[in-house]
Design an enzyme around this catalytic site. Sequence first.
Site, PDB file in Angstrom:
ATOM      1  CE  LYS A   1     -72.477-105.128  13.895  1.00  0.00           C
ATOM      2  NZ  LYS A   1     -73.607-106.051  13.782  1.00  0.00           N
TER       3      LYS A   1
ATOM      4  CD  GLN B   1     -76.264-106.393  11.346  1.00  0.00           C
ATOM      5  OE1 GLN B   1     -75.067-106.526  11.552  1.00  0.00           O
ATOM      6  NE2 GLN B   1     -77.054-105.769  12.193  1.00  0.00           N
TER       7      GLN B   1
ATOM      8  CG  ASP C   1     -73.308-111.807  17.040  1.00  0.00           C
ATOM      9  OD1 ASP C   1     -72.753-110.902  17.683  1.00  0.00           O
ATOM     10  OD2 ASP C   1     -73.915-111.627  15.981  1.00  0.00           O
TER      11      ASP C   1
END
Length: 282
Positions: free
Chosen positions: A49, A93, A116
């Site tokens: 990422k 994460q 997210d």
Amino acid sequence: MGVILDGKKLADNIIEELRTASLKLTKKPKLAVIIVGDNPASQIYVRNKQKTAQYIGFDSLVISLENNVSEDSILEHIYILNEDKDINAILLQLPINEKFNKKRIIEAIEPIKDVDGFTSYNFGRLALGYEPFSYPCTPKGIIRLLEEYNISLEGKKAIVIGRSNIVGKPMALMLQQKNATVICANSYTKNLKELSYMADIVISAVGKPKFIDSSFIKENAVIIDVGINRVNDKLTGDVDFESVKDKASFITPVPKGVGPMTIAMLMENTLNLYNIQSRLIL
Ligand code: NAP
């Protein structure tokens, strides 16, 4: 053999478009990633990422915390990132160690920086059919991939196997919003094979290798394999690719299917949040 849904190719194109768009900005969008513990797979994902963000021209910050960190300290990091005007997007994460209250940590993220789309504010808006600040990356990437190959969802029967907050649940909602008729299955579902056999679109997010074979799918079904399983040091999905590839009309490979789309959508969400926040400042 069915058409391979090339997630890698589409993701690469999206990343190039984001790179071009990013070059035109006066200030760089900035993504912050918090990783807790030393899960090797998570560390690889975070590195990828960060590399992709840098390639596009975003700034990125990785906050690596030990598993013995206190929950309050994780929250403290999030509060600082929430307040930091240079940070546009915050990602926790997952998975994180079960001793932590995941819900409490995710909820600490400001919805406008929730890249997210996992906070109750953004997820609630998604469930109600309102625009969230961010759509969850994996289902968003799957919808984009289906659109790229002109696979219409309207009036189609879809089954989503798995009901996690990060994939299954938002996937089922997003398919419904595209006017598909959706079954969302879980480990208690009875007659899964029969239900799956009725579906025009089968999306598996279970995390069990070779879970779906040809007996689960009807002729010409579209198969989306979200699973990432490591078998003998090789990545494999939930779908027994060899068994279903001739029966499916379209199928995602693992790797190079859903995975790269998830990262591309994370980057797109980062730029979206940057744009939303810039508009608010003007
Ligand atoms: P998860 O939290 O690991 O949960 C798995 C889901 O599968 C649960 O809802 C579980 O049901 C369901 N399940 C388990 N056994 C089942 C069975 N026999 N029949 C029907 N449903 C069953 O899910 P996740 O986090 O979404 O991850 C799923 C997989 O996707 C993993 O391999 C993960 O690594 C992968 N993944 C890939 C990406 C990507 O970008 N490609 C992104 C995220 C995740 P219950 O709720 O009843 O337990």
